[in-house]
Design a protein around this motif. Structure first.
Motif, PDB file in Angstrom:
ATOM      1  N   HIS A 223       0.840  -1.200   0.000  1.00 11.71           N
ATOM      2  CA  HIS A 223       0.000   0.000   0.000  1.00 11.71           C
ATOM      3  C   HIS A 223       0.874   1.248   0.000  1.00 11.71           C
ATOM      4  CE1 HIS A 223      -2.343   3.175   2.094  1.00 11.71           C
ATOM      5  NE2 HIS A 223      -3.386   2.666   1.458  1.00 11.71           N
TER       6      HIS A 223
ATOM      7  N   THR B 225      -5.312   8.486   1.329  1.00  7.23           N
ATOM      8  CA  THR B 225      -4.408   7.362   1.537  1.00  7.23           C
ATOM      9  C   THR B 225      -4.771   6.168   0.665  1.00  7.23           C
ATOM     10  OG1 THR B 225      -5.711   6.450   3.370  1.00  7.23           O
ATOM     11  CG2 THR B 225      -4.010   8.062   3.926  1.00  7.23           C
ATOM     12  N   ASN B 226      -5.895   6.230  -0.034  1.00  9.38           N
ATOM     13  CA  ASN B 226      -6.304   5.133  -0.911  1.00  9.38           C
ATOM     14  C   ASN B 226      -5.614   5.289  -2.266  1.00  9.38           C
ATOM     15  OD1 ASN B 226      -7.606   3.297  -2.590  1.00  9.38           O
ATOM     16  ND2 ASN B 226      -9.604   3.634  -1.664  1.00  9.38           N
ATOM     17  N   PRO B 227      -4.747   4.361  -2.649  1.00  9.30           N
ATOM     18  CA  PRO B 227      -4.065   4.499  -3.945  1.00  9.30           C
ATOM     19  C   PRO B 227      -5.008   4.635  -5.131  1.00  9.30           C
ATOM     20  CG  PRO B 227      -2.989   2.828  -2.609  1.00  9.30           C
ATOM     21  CD  PRO B 227      -4.255   3.203  -1.882  1.00  9.30           C
TER      22      PRO B 227
ATOM     23  N   LEU C  77      -4.525  -2.496  -1.378  1.00 12.49           N
ATOM     24  CA  LEU C  77      -4.322  -1.499  -2.434  1.00 12.49           C
ATOM     25  C   LEU C  77      -5.544  -0.647  -2.724  1.00 12.49           C
ATOM     26  CD1 LEU C  77      -2.154  -3.607  -4.894  1.00 12.49           C
ATOM     27  CD2 LEU C  77      -1.430  -2.140  -3.004  1.00 12.49           C
TER      28      LEU C  77
ATOM     29  N   LEU D 167      -7.415  -1.394  -7.784  1.00 10.44           N
ATOM     30  CA  LEU D 167      -6.326  -0.517  -8.222  1.00 10.44           C
ATOM     31  C   LEU D 167      -5.907  -0.858  -9.647  1.00 10.44           C
ATOM     32  CD1 LEU D 167      -4.315   1.718  -7.701  1.00 10.44           C
ATOM     33  CD2 LEU D 167      -2.783   0.034  -6.645  1.00 10.44           C
TER      34      LEU D 167
ATOM     35  N   ALA E  51       2.670   1.745  -3.332  1.00  3.01           N
ATOM     36  CA  ALA E  51       1.759   2.286  -4.347  1.00  3.01           C
ATOM     37  C   ALA E  51       1.545   3.775  -4.137  1.00  3.01           C
ATOM     38  CB  ALA E  51       0.427   1.535  -4.300  1.00  3.01           C
ATOM     39  N   GLN E  52       1.335   4.178  -2.884  1.00  7.47           N
ATOM     40  CA  GLN E  52       1.181   5.603  -2.588  1.00  7.47           C
ATOM     41  C   GLN E  52       2.400   6.400  -3.044  1.00  7.47           C
ATOM     42  OE1 GLN E  52       0.281   5.443   1.767  1.00  7.47           O
ATOM     43  NE2 GLN E  52      -1.283   6.924   1.201  1.00  7.47           N
TER      44      GLN E  52
ATOM     45  N   LEU F 248       2.664   6.846  -6.762  1.00  8.07           N
ATOM     46  CA  LEU F 248       1.615   7.674  -7.354  1.00  8.07           C
ATOM     47  C   LEU F 248       1.647   9.121  -6.882  1.00  8.07           C
ATOM     48  CD1 LEU F 248      -1.271   5.053  -7.165  1.00  8.07           C
ATOM     49  CD2 LEU F 248      -0.087   5.828  -9.230  1.00  8.07           C
ATOM     50  N   THR F 249       2.627   9.481  -6.075  1.00  9.17           N
ATOM     51  CA  THR F 249       2.755  10.871  -5.613  1.00  9.17           C
ATOM     52  C   THR F 249       4.188  11.364  -5.803  1.00  9.17           C
ATOM     53  OG1 THR F 249       3.176  10.070  -3.352  1.00  9.17           O
ATOM     54  CG2 THR F 249       0.892  10.671  -3.914  1.00  9.17           C
TER      55      THR F 249
END
Length: 378
Positions: free
Chosen positions: A247, A292-294, A282, A324, A250-251, A254-255
């Motif tokens: 998790h 916080t949710n990818p 995920l 995801l 992935a965060q 994606l940032t």
């Protein structure tokens, strides 16, 4: 009756049941089944060795003396056969991994390789390699032991290797850096990668975005220091994680370079070449924050993803990672590899098993495809 032998047969039978089913409750049964399945679903041959040895010892010591004892020996055939089925299921993992890579990346992206039989069958729990050095407890932040990382690198320090960063699981409230995906870290390090496994701050003392800030700090540290251990100065950096670590990976992927998550190091490059999530949460958000949710973070310029999940995961149903995958494929211009592992439970990345070794082959192929693409662009 040979009571000790009977107990062994019953235990072997329970192990098979817990390996081939997904048990959610009640809690005492869940935790018992989860722990046994966590180990023996990946290394069922160890239980099979134990059953065969117990049978041989029972005969050698004269414990098989009554009709009831002989019935127990006959019944032992059932868990033995079940353990063979579990073993063969893991051995077929390559037949899932290779097509998933070919589908997402193009024909020929996935390759079949001979599994390391001696390591899997005889030394599955020994993860270390002689040609790999582990440098422990390097500081990347100011949060004490929760801001320490380990570096795995080839002893010869060959130059020009890529970087893999791994984050452990534990639902953000437990876990440590030297427990998960070690077969992956040692395998890649033995081939010239610089691999990093990091602790991070945990709940309840810390919450989002502290975990993600720590992830960004590790990426920034890797870009500054990984070359000291053999990485290329412009090395491709991959981020990976297990369970909650997936998790977080992935965060982070994606940032990229988001100053909100880089307080005090806003100028650091925290972009990554690819993300690898193993048995990850995920499509979850934590601490009441949807950010916080990818799934809510997907973007057109997301890096390539490889997501692997067991279809018998007791903690995270496959609908979670698939959410995801669907979101990324709808928006991202990069490929998304989704590998659903038949018979895979949660935390399948702990040992040298047929399943995880085949998946590591796939991760290597994925990384090779990504880095080849970066070379073409540059």
């Amino acid at each position: 009756m040979a009571v000790g032998y009977l107990v062994t047969v019953v235990l072997a039978t329970l192990i098979v049941v817990f390996c081939v089913t997904c048990i959610h409750g009640p809690k005492p049964l869940f935790y018992f089944s989860y722990r046994l399945g966590l180990v023996f679903n990946e290394v069922p041959h160890l239980a099979l060795y134990g059953l065969v040895l117990a049978t041989a010892l029972a005969f050698a010591e004269g414990d098989i003396a009554t009709t009831a004892d002989r019935v127990v020996v006959g019944l032992a055939v059932l868990p033995a056969a079940g353990l063979v089925v579990v073993l063969r299921r893991g051995m077929r993992t390559a037949s899932v991994v290779v097509p998933a890579l070919d589908e997402a990346l193009g024909a020929g992206a996935g390759t079949r390789r001979r599994p390391p039989l001696a390591r899997i069958l005889l030394r599955p729990v020994f993860r270390r390699r002689r040609d790999v050095r582990r440098v422990r407890n390097l500081e990347y932040g100011d949060a004490g032991r929760r801001n320490l990382l380990d570096v795995y690198h080839h002893r010869a320090r060959p130059e020009g290797g890529p970087v893999l960063i791994h984050f452990h699981g534990g639902h953000y409230d437990q876990g440590r850096k030297d427990t998960q995906s070690l077969p992956l870290l040692y395998r890649l390090a033995s081939q010239g990668w610089v691999c990093i496994s990091a602790n991070y701050r945990l709940r309840p003392a810390f919450s989002h975005p502290d975990h993600l800030i720590d992830a960004k700090k590790v990426i920034a540290w890797a870009r500054e220091h990984a070359k000291e251990y053999g990485a290329d100065s412009d090395a491709a950096v991959f981020v990976s994680g297990s369970s909650a670590g997936g998790h977080m990976a992935a965060q982070a992927a994606l940032t990229p370079n988001d100053p909100v998550y880089q307080p005090g190091f806003e100028e650091a490059d925290t972009s990554v070449a690819g993300a690898i999530a193993l048995n990850g949460f995920l499509a979850e958000y934590f601490d009441g924050d949807p950010a916080t949710n990818p799934v809510n973070l997907v973007r057109a310029d997301a890096p390539p993803f490889l997501i692997a999940h067991g279809d018998l995961d007791e903690l995270v149903e496959t609908a979670n990672p698939k959410a995801l995958v669907t979101a990324l494929r709808a928006v991202s211009t990069s490929p998304v590899v989704y590998i659903e592992l038949p018979g895979g439970h949660h935390a399948f990345d702990l040992f040298h098993s047929f399943r995880f070794e085949a998946l590591i082959d796939g991760i290597e192929d994925f990384a090779a495809w990504v880095t080849a693409g970066e070379r073409r662009v540059n």
